[in-house]
Enzyme design. Structure first.
Site, mmCIF file in Angstrom:
data_model
loop_
_atom_site.group_PDB
_atom_site.id
_atom_site.type_symbol
_atom_site.label_atom_id
_atom_site.label_comp_id
_atom_site.label_asym_id
_atom_site.label_seq_id
_atom_site.Cartn_x
_atom_site.Cartn_y
_atom_site.Cartn_z
ATOM 1 N N GLN A 17 -31.845 -94.340 -18.766
ATOM 2 C CA GLN A 17 -30.983 -95.528 -18.664
ATOM 3 C C GLN A 17 -29.477 -95.255 -18.574
ATOM 4 O O GLN A 17 -28.783 -95.884 -17.770
ATOM 5 C CB GLN A 17 -31.252 -96.455 -19.855
ATOM 6 N N GLU A 139 -31.121 -94.250 -27.064
ATOM 7 C CA GLU A 139 -30.336 -95.449 -27.378
ATOM 8 C C GLU A 139 -30.095 -95.683 -28.878
ATOM 9 O O GLU A 139 -28.956 -95.725 -29.333
ATOM 10 C CB GLU A 139 -31.048 -96.671 -26.772
ATOM 11 N N ASP A 168 -26.895 -96.567 -24.280
ATOM 12 C CA ASP A 168 -27.214 -96.128 -22.917
ATOM 13 C C ASP A 168 -26.322 -96.796 -21.876
ATOM 14 O O ASP A 168 -25.541 -96.154 -21.188
ATOM 15 C CB ASP A 168 -28.674 -96.458 -22.594
ATOM 16 N N GLY A 247 -12.823 -111.705 -35.963
ATOM 17 C CA GLY A 247 -11.408 -111.880 -35.646
ATOM 18 C C GLY A 247 -10.577 -112.527 -36.738
ATOM 19 O O GLY A 247 -9.436 -112.904 -36.506
ATOM 20 N N GLY A 248 -11.153 -112.699 -37.923
ATOM 21 C CA GLY A 248 -10.364 -113.267 -39.005
ATOM 22 C C GLY A 248 -10.567 -114.766 -39.170
ATOM 23 O O GLY A 248 -10.073 -115.368 -40.108
#
Ligand code: CAO
Length: 416
Positions: A17, A139, A168, A247-248
């Protein structure tokens, strides 16, 4: 219309892959991708997870569009000669063999440079130089070794791998970026170069915000993590954040109408501070706009379970699409949990070529994911993956200039 990478020849030694993801992208951008496979065997994925007996698997077909296939035994004497000619004729060699395999074939980087100083040689390996560099990697191993698993899952559960193939396909994307950059630099230097991406590095790069949090820990607890509001102590390593938003701004996955019988009837919901008043209005909690326990982000931190419970009481009365329709105009960030089934049938994705229907002579019509990167002057037409060795004669003749008679002689050696 001339494609962006038209004229670039890729000697594609990739399999499974990670590597095929990279070369498929280059092929979509117009490169001539020559996939080299072992005679009679080919890329192992051709026969993995087979759903139609006698046809190449979806695992293979969905990762090898727009390529040509040549069979070549690179351990056979004639095969090695042909490979030398291919190295001289191509611009980029891409491989993701186990460490040392290419060298054992007799094609080390110094040898490649000797054959073709303009050659760009691009490799995916599991690890870079260090204690694990000889390891074979798949993977989930990369997801674990790259930091993703330790930061995925809930605080009271085990580490989790994710469905997105960041080890992958993510590494393949990184490699493609390295290759086009090296092609660009070659325009001015005239020389090729080595491009290497370790899957551990690729995953770690995608976990950048988690190393951010690791360092923030020394400045105190991470207040945007739910465990802060729940008074669960932090350890000395970035914790698993469940479905918290990174993100807070607090965010969670909430049930929607129909969740009892549909495992994807959920929505992501972010309580972004800037739209708090609008959230209060739609969920019927107008008093929270001024209640000091709820009116500020800091006050809400220790009450997030109550906040999200109230929002969920509202989302459970709506489908995930209704939540989207109501919240989007108000700039409240939400996202429906879309299933593969829903994505497969989404008309807008068909329209943009992100989901494509492909005809294959051995398996009929199947769905695939087209090129997610849209170039206005290099449109992509997805064509089916090649059968094993489908283009052997064609490549021997049009790339390497062998005559029909020479091709017959080559065939007798077992090299192709
Ligand atoms: N002709 C002759 N021999 C060939 C050949 C060809 N056309 N193509 C491959 N081979 C040989 C190789 O030379 C190698 O032989 P040696 O072991 O004798 O040197 C052999 O086939 C096996 O190749 P491999 O080592 O790459 O394959 P594997 O099944 O042992 O390992 C994998 C597979 C993926 C673990 C390994 O290739 C790897 O670690 N790759 C780098 C990381 C990576 O890309 N992982 C992602 C995989 S997807 O989850």
């Amino acid at each position: 219309m001339r494609k962006a990478l038209e004229g670039v020849k890729i000697l594609d030694f990739t399999h499974v892959q990670s590597g095929p993801t990279c070369t498929q992208l280059l092929a979509w951008f117009g490169a001539d991708c020559i996939k080299v496979e072992r005679p009679g065997v080919g890329d192992a994925t051709r026969n993995q997870l087979v759903d139609v007996e006698g046809a190449d698997s979806l695992y293979f077909t969905m990762l090898n569009h727009n390529k040509r296939s040549i069979t070549l035994d690179t351990k056979n004497k004639t095969g090695k000669k042909i490979l030398e000619k291919l190295v001289k004729a191509c611009d980029v060699l891409v491989e993701n063999f186990a460490p040392g395999a290419l060298e054992r074939m007799g094609f080390s980087w110094p040898r490649i440079q000797e054959l073709n100083p303009r050659m760009i040689m691009a490799s995916v390996k599991g690890f870079g130089p260090g204690p694990y560099e000889q390891c074979k990697v798949y993977e989930n191993v990369a997801q674990c070794a790259g930091g993703s698993a330790s930061t995925t899952g809930f605080i009271d559960g085990p580490p989790l791998v994710t469905g997105a193939q960041i080890g992958d396909s993510g590494t393949g994307l990184h490699l493609a970026m390295g290759i086009v950059t090296a092609l660009f630099q070659r325009e001015s230097t005239g020389h090729g170069q080595r491009v290497q991406v370790a899957m551990q590095d690729g995953v770690l790069n995608l976990c950048r915000v988690k190393l951010r949090d690791q360092q923030r820990l020394s400045a105190g607890p991470l207040t945007e993590y739910s465990q802060y509001g729940e008074n669960i102590p932090f350890t000395d390593a970035t914790p698993r954040a469940g479905n918290d938003s990174g993100g807070g701004q607090p965010g969670r996955i909430l049930k929607c109408k129909g969740w009892e019988h549909d495992q994807n009837a959920y929505t992501y919901f972010i309580t972004q501070a800037a739209v708090w008043d609008k959230i209060c209005d739609i969920i019927g909690k107008a008093d929270w706009k001024t209640d000091p326990d709820f009116s500020t982000p800091t006050a809400r931190l220790s009450r997030l379970n109550a906040v999200f419970h109230a929002i969920e009481m509202w989302t459970m009365t709506k489908t995930k699409f209704e939540v989207m329709d109501i919240c989007n105009p108000l700039n409240i960030p939400v996202g429906p949990i879309l299933s593969m089934k829903e994505l497969a049938h989404e008309p807008s994705l068909r329209e943009t070529g992100t989901i494509v229907e492909i005809e294959h002579p051995d398996r009929g019509t199947y769905l695939s994911i087209g090129c997610p990167i849209k170039l206005s002057s290099s449109p992509v037409t997805v064509t089916r993956s090649p059968r094993l060795g489908e283009h052997t004669d064609q490549i021997l003749s049009d790339v390497l200039g062998y005559s029909d008679r020479e091709i017959e002689t080559i065939k007798k050696t077992g090299a192709v």
